[in-house]
Design a protein around this motif. Sequence first.
Motif, short mmCIF file in Angstrom:
data_model
loop_
_atom_site.label_atom_id
_atom_site.label_comp_id
_atom_site.label_asym_id
_atom_site.label_seq_id
_atom_site.Cartn_x
_atom_site.Cartn_y
_atom_site.Cartn_z
N THR A 115 0.82 -1.21 0.00
CA THR A 115 0.00 0.00 0.00
C THR A 115 0.85 1.27 0.00
O THR A 115 0.51 2.26 -0.64
CB THR A 115 -0.95 0.02 1.21
N ALA B 297 0.23 6.41 2.67
CA ALA B 297 -0.34 5.33 3.48
C ALA B 297 0.57 4.94 4.63
O ALA B 297 0.12 4.30 5.59
CB ALA B 297 -0.61 4.11 2.60
N ASP C 252 -0.96 6.46 7.56
CA ASP C 252 -2.42 6.34 7.59
C ASP C 252 -2.80 5.24 8.57
O ASP C 252 -2.60 4.05 8.31
CB ASP C 252 -2.93 6.02 6.18
N ASN D 65 -5.29 2.66 7.22
CA ASN D 65 -4.64 1.70 6.32
C ASN D 65 -3.87 0.65 7.11
O ASN D 65 -3.91 -0.54 6.79
CB ASN D 65 -3.68 2.45 5.38
N CYS E 97 -4.64 -3.43 7.08
CA CYS E 97 -3.59 -4.42 6.78
C CYS E 97 -3.45 -5.42 7.93
O CYS E 97 -3.29 -6.63 7.71
CB CYS E 97 -2.26 -3.71 6.52
#
Length: 287
Positions: free
Chosen positions: A42, A49, A52, A55, A59
């Motif tokens: 990502t 990201a 982030d 994010n 994950c």
Amino acid sequence: MKPDVPSQPPTEEGGPRPMTPFHAMGWASSSVLVFVLLVGVTVSLRPGAKHDVINMFVCQAAGIVGCLFLLLRVHAPERSIRDVIGARATHAAFLPLGVSLGLAMYVPTGALYAAIERRWPEPKDLADPFVDALTSDSRAVQISVALCAVVAAPVLEELFYRGALFSPLRRRSGALTVIVVTGVLFALAHLTPQKLLPLALLGVALGVLRSASGSIFPCVLTHATFNAWPTWSLLTAGRPATDAPEEPIPWAIAAASTVAAVALLLAAHRLGLRSESAGRARAADLE
């Protein structure tokens, strides 16, 4: 809590397959590896990201959920997911006890982390995306990150460490072994050396609660309460001043919280021994 002795031998092909600590290490490492790989992908697609929090959580969730379902297929192909993860009834007193334990554990683990961080500090040039998100000007970002920290992350991590790993391990190993193994793997998965010992202590406390109650629900409440404290502090007080040294937690407060946490764990152990519903819940881990 059952004594630390082997419980049941492996069952016949097609039935539940007990797990060894080595297997548990492999599953936990796999979930972390998937998380790291997904973060790398990502970030390569969108450099922003890297900072982030949402994010990062997605994950992590992908790694945990993927390994969780593969684990269930290997170690408990004929059992219901609810049974394996320990989503079962127990004595109602474990619920407020779990909330109290989350509050009590935060102070001593925080004091220990602060002491370690003063001796071996984390790089100061690295921004903390969690702090950045909770102190941002966007209310939507603050709410999303708070929900991840207080609700989603505790549920996912407890499903994996005190659920999918705990139950198969318990069919082969004693309670103390399972508590320590799952607690250490939980701490290692956070990939922060300075937090290893504090999070291992939290993981052991969660394991004691899981072993005593036979259920994952009190553990989720403890974990959620533990995470809620710093989340609420950042939401209400904002970012701490970076140029001012952080005041250490007074030793008397840290000692009192430690005593309270130990007393709550002893109360959980005693309640587990006396409660018929907790006894039935614990017995289900050995079936």
